[in-house]
Design a protein around this motif. Sequence first.
Motif, PDB file in Angstrom:
ATOM      1  N   ALA A   1       5.290  16.168  -6.583  1.00 36.52           N
ATOM      2  CA  ALA A   1       3.870  15.902  -6.317  1.00 36.52           C
ATOM      3  C   ALA A   1       3.543  14.434  -6.560  1.00 36.52           C
ATOM      4  N   HIS A   2       4.056  13.873  -7.655  1.00 37.06           N
ATOM      5  CA  HIS A   2       3.805  12.456  -7.922  1.00 37.06           C
ATOM      6  C   HIS A   2       4.463  11.589  -6.863  1.00 37.06           C
ATOM      7  N   HIS A   3       5.679  11.937  -6.491  1.00 41.41           N
ATOM      8  CA  HIS A   3       6.421  11.151  -5.501  1.00 41.41           C
ATOM      9  C   HIS A   3       5.664  11.097  -4.172  1.00 41.41           C
ATOM     10  N   LEU A   4       5.169  12.223  -3.723  1.00 41.71           N
ATOM     11  CA  LEU A   4       4.433  12.256  -2.453  1.00 41.71           C
ATOM     12  C   LEU A   4       3.142  11.444  -2.549  1.00 41.71           C
ATOM     13  N   ALA A   5       2.442  11.531  -3.662  1.00 42.76           N
ATOM     14  CA  ALA A   5       1.201  10.774  -3.839  1.00 42.76           C
ATOM     15  C   ALA A   5       1.464   9.280  -3.991  1.00 42.76           C
ATOM     16  N   ALA A   6       2.635   8.911  -4.517  1.00 41.44           N
ATOM     17  CA  ALA A   6       2.947   7.510  -4.792  1.00 41.44           C
ATOM     18  C   ALA A   6       3.026   6.656  -3.532  1.00 41.44           C
ATOM     19  N   PHE A   7       3.260   7.255  -2.382  1.00 41.80           N
ATOM     20  CA  PHE A   7       3.338   6.463  -1.152  1.00 41.80           C
ATOM     21  C   PHE A   7       2.031   5.730  -0.874  1.00 41.80           C
TER      22      PHE A   7
ATOM     23  N   VAL B   1       5.502   0.639  -3.338  1.00 40.23           N
ATOM     24  CA  VAL B   1       6.879   0.767  -3.796  1.00 40.23           C
ATOM     25  C   VAL B   1       7.011   0.886  -5.317  1.00 40.23           C
ATOM     26  N   PRO B   2       6.299   0.099  -6.126  1.00 39.78           N
ATOM     27  CA  PRO B   2       6.462   0.278  -7.582  1.00 39.78           C
ATOM     28  C   PRO B   2       6.133   1.705  -8.043  1.00 39.78           C
ATOM     29  N   ALA B   3       5.102   2.301  -7.480  1.00 40.71           N
ATOM     30  CA  ALA B   3       4.755   3.684  -7.841  1.00 40.71           C
ATOM     31  C   ALA B   3       5.838   4.647  -7.377  1.00 40.71           C
ATOM     32  N   ILE B   4       6.376   4.424  -6.195  1.00 38.16           N
ATOM     33  CA  ILE B   4       7.455   5.268  -5.685  1.00 38.16           C
ATOM     34  C   ILE B   4       8.677   5.160  -6.598  1.00 38.16           C
ATOM     35  N   LEU B   5       9.057   3.933  -6.953  1.00 36.45           N
ATOM     36  CA  LEU B   5      10.253   3.716  -7.778  1.00 36.45           C
ATOM     37  C   LEU B   5      10.120   4.321  -9.168  1.00 36.45           C
ATOM     38  N   SER B   6       8.907   4.496  -9.645  1.00 36.00           N
ATOM     39  CA  SER B   6       8.726   5.042 -10.995  1.00 36.00           C
ATOM     40  C   SER B   6       9.258   6.472 -11.108  1.00 36.00           C
ATOM     41  N   ASP B   7       9.500   7.125  -9.981  1.00 35.36           N
ATOM     42  CA  ASP B   7      10.026   8.488  -9.998  1.00 35.36           C
ATOM     43  C   ASP B   7      11.551   8.552 -10.086  1.00 35.36           C
ATOM     44  N   TYR B   8      12.235   7.425  -9.953  1.00 36.61           N
ATOM     45  CA  TYR B   8      13.693   7.409  -9.867  1.00 36.61           C
ATOM     46  C   TYR B   8      14.338   7.007 -11.183  1.00 36.61           C
ATOM     47  N   ALA B   9      15.447   7.665 -11.500  1.00 37.42           N
ATOM     48  CA  ALA B   9      16.274   7.264 -12.630  1.00 37.42           C
ATOM     49  C   ALA B   9      16.923   5.919 -12.305  1.00 37.42           C
TER      50      ALA B   9
ATOM     51  N   PHE C   1      15.023  -0.022   0.543  1.00 33.49           N
ATOM     52  CA  PHE C   1      14.905   1.078   1.496  1.00 33.49           C
ATOM     53  C   PHE C   1      13.442   1.446   1.713  1.00 33.49           C
ATOM     54  N   PHE C   2      12.684   1.622   0.633  1.00 35.51           N
ATOM     55  CA  PHE C   2      11.292   2.031   0.774  1.00 35.51           C
ATOM     56  C   PHE C   2      10.409   0.900   1.309  1.00 35.51           C
ATOM     57  N   GLU C   3      10.705  -0.340   0.949  1.00 41.19           N
ATOM     58  CA  GLU C   3       9.942  -1.458   1.518  1.00 41.19           C
ATOM     59  C   GLU C   3      10.102  -1.486   3.033  1.00 41.19           C
ATOM     60  N   ALA C   4      11.328  -1.314   3.516  1.00 40.91           N
ATOM     61  CA  ALA C   4      11.571  -1.300   4.965  1.00 40.91           C
ATOM     62  C   ALA C   4      10.871  -0.110   5.613  1.00 40.91           C
TER      63      ALA C   4
END
Length: 120
Positions: A19-25, A29-37, A58-61
């Motif tokens: 849920a956080h990952h989908l909302a982070a878009f 990118v910093p919000a998206i990356l916060s979900d990754y180890a 990858f996500f920036e592109a």
Amino acid sequence: MSMSARQDDATAATERVLAHHLAAFADGVPAILSDYAEHAVVITPDGVHRGPVEISGFFEAFLRGVSPAFWEAFRIDRQIVEGEVAYLVWSAPPFVAMATDTLVVRDGRIVIQSFTSLSA
């Protein structure tokens, strides 16, 4: 704790991360990356992106390549969460006919993600 209770806890944790990952878009990118180890990998048809620098690229592109109309068309067609694994089938017609993401979540972070899409 029973095996079933551990599975339920893992499923709930994975659902929270998804849920956080989908909302982070919406937040970039910093919000998206916060979900990754730190040691996470994202596997795509183009190759493997390892760690925060490559995953960030990858996500920036990806975000540079989509228009606001993409987000208006985006929809999740199927979502399954089972333990540490989340599986999404999504589309954004006419930009993406179908795409899938599979995420493995451990200790509250995405450790592995695979992604593929078919253009419309």
